[in-house]
Design a protein around this motif. Structure first.
Motif, PDB file in Angstrom:
ATOM      1  N   ASN A 171       1.198  -1.007  -0.251  1.00 41.26           N
ATOM      2  CA  ASN A 171       0.286   0.078   0.181  1.00 41.26           C
ATOM      3  C   ASN A 171       0.847   1.016  -0.048  1.00 41.26           C
ATOM      4  O   ASN A 171       0.730   2.034  -0.547  1.00 41.26           O
ATOM      5  N   ARG A 174       2.355   2.411  -3.472  1.00 38.14           N
ATOM      6  CA  ARG A 174       1.726   2.215  -4.274  1.00 38.14           C
ATOM      7  C   ARG A 174       0.542   3.850  -4.412  1.00 38.14           C
ATOM      8  O   ARG A 174       0.036   4.720  -5.128  1.00 38.14           O
ATOM      9  N   HIS A 175       0.512   4.150  -2.827  1.00 34.25           N
ATOM     10  CA  HIS A 175       0.217   5.508  -2.890  1.00 34.25           C
ATOM     11  C   HIS A 175       1.425   6.379  -2.795  1.00 34.25           C
ATOM     12  O   HIS A 175       1.142   7.870  -2.335  1.00 34.25           O
ATOM     13  N   ASP A 199       5.082   6.771   4.939  1.00 29.56           N
ATOM     14  CA  ASP A 199       5.361   6.770   3.273  1.00 29.56           C
ATOM     15  C   ASP A 199       5.152   8.088   3.423  1.00 29.56           C
ATOM     16  O   ASP A 199       4.504   9.082   4.360  1.00 29.56           O
ATOM     17  N   ILE A 204      -4.171  10.093   3.710  1.00 30.02           N
ATOM     18  CA  ILE A 204      -5.573   9.660   3.613  1.00 30.02           C
ATOM     19  C   ILE A 204      -6.915  10.632   4.766  1.00 30.02           C
ATOM     20  O   ILE A 204      -5.883  11.322   5.502  1.00 30.02           O
ATOM     21  N   TYR A 217     -13.710  -0.951   1.835  1.00 33.73           N
ATOM     22  CA  TYR A 217     -13.995   0.345   1.923  1.00 33.73           C
ATOM     23  C   TYR A 217     -12.239   0.097   1.016  1.00 33.73           C
ATOM     24  O   TYR A 217     -11.338  -0.283   1.317  1.00 33.73           O
ATOM     25  N   ARG A 218     -12.821   1.402   0.306  1.00 33.27           N
ATOM     26  CA  ARG A 218     -11.983   2.472  -0.800  1.00 33.27           C
ATOM     27  C   ARG A 218     -11.781   3.750  -0.748  1.00 33.27           C
ATOM     28  O   ARG A 218     -13.257   3.868  -0.139  1.00 33.27           O
ATOM     29  N   THR A 219     -11.315   4.103  -0.081  1.00 32.44           N
ATOM     30  CA  THR A 219     -10.940   5.540  -0.659  1.00 32.44           C
ATOM     31  C   THR A 219     -11.431   6.554  -1.754  1.00 32.44           C
ATOM     32  O   THR A 219     -11.240   5.548  -2.713  1.00 32.44           O
ATOM     33  N   SER A 222      -8.852   6.551  -4.380  1.00 31.63           N
ATOM     34  CA  SER A 222      -8.916   5.345  -5.036  1.00 31.63           C
ATOM     35  C   SER A 222      -9.652   4.622  -5.728  1.00 31.63           C
ATOM     36  O   SER A 222      -9.359   4.059  -6.861  1.00 31.63           O
ATOM     37  N   GLY A 229      -7.435  -0.965  -6.108  1.00 29.73           N
ATOM     38  CA  GLY A 229      -7.220  -2.327  -5.018  1.00 29.73           C
ATOM     39  C   GLY A 229      -8.277  -3.147  -5.180  1.00 29.73           C
ATOM     40  O   GLY A 229      -9.158  -3.264  -5.814  1.00 29.73           O
ATOM     41  N   THR A 230      -8.375  -3.700  -3.965  1.00 21.49           N
ATOM     42  CA  THR A 230      -9.724  -4.990  -3.564  1.00 21.49           C
ATOM     43  C   THR A 230     -10.266  -4.594  -1.743  1.00 21.49           C
ATOM     44  O   THR A 230     -11.444  -4.381  -2.263  1.00 21.49           O
ATOM     45  N   GLY A 231      -9.628  -3.404  -1.212  1.00 19.40           N
ATOM     46  CA  GLY A 231     -10.121  -2.864  -0.255  1.00 19.40           C
ATOM     47  C   GLY A 231     -10.132  -4.050   0.452  1.00 19.40           C
ATOM     48  O   GLY A 231     -10.574  -3.919   1.237  1.00 19.40           O
ATOM     49  N   GLY A 233      -6.969  -5.419   1.920  1.00 20.38           N
ATOM     50  CA  GLY A 233      -5.425  -5.289   2.002  1.00 20.38           C
ATOM     51  C   GLY A 233      -5.453  -4.493   3.765  1.00 20.38           C
ATOM     52  O   GLY A 233      -5.153  -5.530   4.446  1.00 20.38           O
ATOM     53  N   LEU A 234      -6.408  -4.183   4.318  1.00 19.08           N
ATOM     54  CA  LEU A 234      -6.458  -3.793   5.439  1.00 19.08           C
ATOM     55  C   LEU A 234      -6.987  -4.174   6.492  1.00 19.08           C
ATOM     56  O   LEU A 234      -6.282  -4.474   7.722  1.00 19.08           O
ATOM     57  N   SER A 258       1.114   8.901   5.592  1.00 20.41           N
ATOM     58  CA  SER A 258       0.696   7.982   6.478  1.00 20.41           C
ATOM     59  C   SER A 258       1.496   6.932   6.976  1.00 20.41           C
ATOM     60  O   SER A 258       2.644   6.749   6.406  1.00 20.41           O
ATOM     61  N   PHE A 260       1.563   3.445   8.776  1.00 20.43           N
ATOM     62  CA  PHE A 260       0.579   2.773   9.557  1.00 20.43           C
ATOM     63  C   PHE A 260       1.189   1.739  10.666  1.00 20.43           C
ATOM     64  O   PHE A 260       2.903   1.481  10.505  1.00 20.43           O
TER      65      PHE A 260
END
Ligand code: ADP
Length: 286
Positions: A171, A174-175, A199, A204, A217-219, A222, A229-231, A233-234, A258, A260
């Motif tokens: 993630n 990618r972001h 990162d 977000i 959930y995808r922002t 996104s 993505g698939t929403g 991963g997190l 961000s 995490f």
């Protein structure tokens, strides 16, 4: 006098029975609530899975149909472009199925976790070593780790922890726009180990932060991008970490980046074998 004693005893027994009964009723109510919540969660999952699968399958079908209808002696002129769309949808479906499979296994395997003393910094270093050249080649993003110094072992399932770190790292890369940095740090405190993936990416929005751990959930940002993505991963990161007795957190500033973090329990301090032994050679606790 005797009669009065008997009545008092009877009263005491009756009170004890009533208290036990009340407790039993409360327990049954609590279990009923848990089952109701689980069923509701299951219903919601089935609904969202069907919804998520429907779109790529419908897209694939319409492209296939259109290709067949327009194949008139010679292949249609848009064939190459159409094939690219179909390939993209198939890759998305594949990722979705893989994530769903892991999610389902993670749920079933709450009982099957192999918690063992693990060198978390070593695990992070190996993942970074593999991911860094790919991130640089593909996105011009630098992936670094600062995990030097001896740390106590974490009590985790190494393969699930690997998935957690990989998802966060993936993630982050990618972001983060080209020229940015994704850094993995590991530190310890009295009760646990904390792994952070920072990162310098897009960040977000505050109102979206509480929802990013939800399945599918995808922002907004996104959702707008073509290659979303698939929403999942997190959701996987959170569910796997919590199954191992840990917790997750996130801080983010839009436009700045961000961070995490994943906290996991530490292993008993007497077992320091994991501080030095490489992963594959360690005996797995059964
Ligand atoms: P996906 O597979 O769609 O990325 P995730 O569950 O991994 O799903 O992430 C959920 C949402 O959080 C996504 O919409 C993604 O855009 C956002 N997100 C995750 N990690 C980051 C990050 N490091 N920086 C910015 N946004 C992120």
């Amino acid at each position: 006098m005797e009669g009065a004693d008997e009545v008092a005893l009877l009263q005491a027994n009756f009170n004890a029975m009533a208290a036990e009964l009340e407790q039993a009723v409360r327990q049954v109510q609590a279990e009923r609530d848990t089952v109701a919540k689980l069923l509701q969660a299951r219903r919601e999952l089935v609904a969202s899975v069907s919804h998520e699968l429907r779109t790529p399958v419908a897209t694939l079908r319409s492209y296939l149909e259109s290709t067949r209808l327009h194949w008139d002696g010679a292949p249609p002129p848009t064939l190459r472009q159409d094939l690219e769309v179909m390939e993209h949808e198939t890759i998305h479906l594949q990722a979705l199925i893989a994530d769903l499979f892991t999610l389902a296994r993670a749920e079933v395997a709450r009982l099957e976790l192999r918690l063992e003393p693990t060198d978390l910094a070593g695990l992070a270093r190996r993942i970074v070593e593999t991911a860094a050249p790919l991130a640089w080649r593909g996105n011009r993003v630098q992936v670094v780790t600062d995990t030097s110094g001896a740390l106590p072992a974490a009590l985790v399932d190494a393969s699930r922890m690997q998935q957690v770190v990989q998802n966060l790292l993936h993630n982050g890369v990618r972001h983060t726009p080209p020229g940015g940095i994704v850094a993995v740090e590991v530190e310890a405190d009295d009760t646990g180990l904390i792994l952070r993936v920072r990162d310098t990416g897009e960040g977000i929005a505050a109102q979206e932060l509480p929802r990013i751990w939800e399945r599918f959930y995808r922002t907004e940002r996104s959702r707008d991008q073509a290659l979303s993505g698939t929403g999942l991963g997190l959701a996987l990161v959170k569910e796997l970490t919590e199954a191992m007795g840990g917790s997750v957190a996130v801080e983010s500033v839009p436009g700045e980046g961000s961070c995490f973090s994943v906290r996991v329990p530490r292993a008993a301090s007497t077992d320091r074998s994991a501080d030095t032994a490489p992963l594959p050679e360690r005996a797995r606790a059964s």
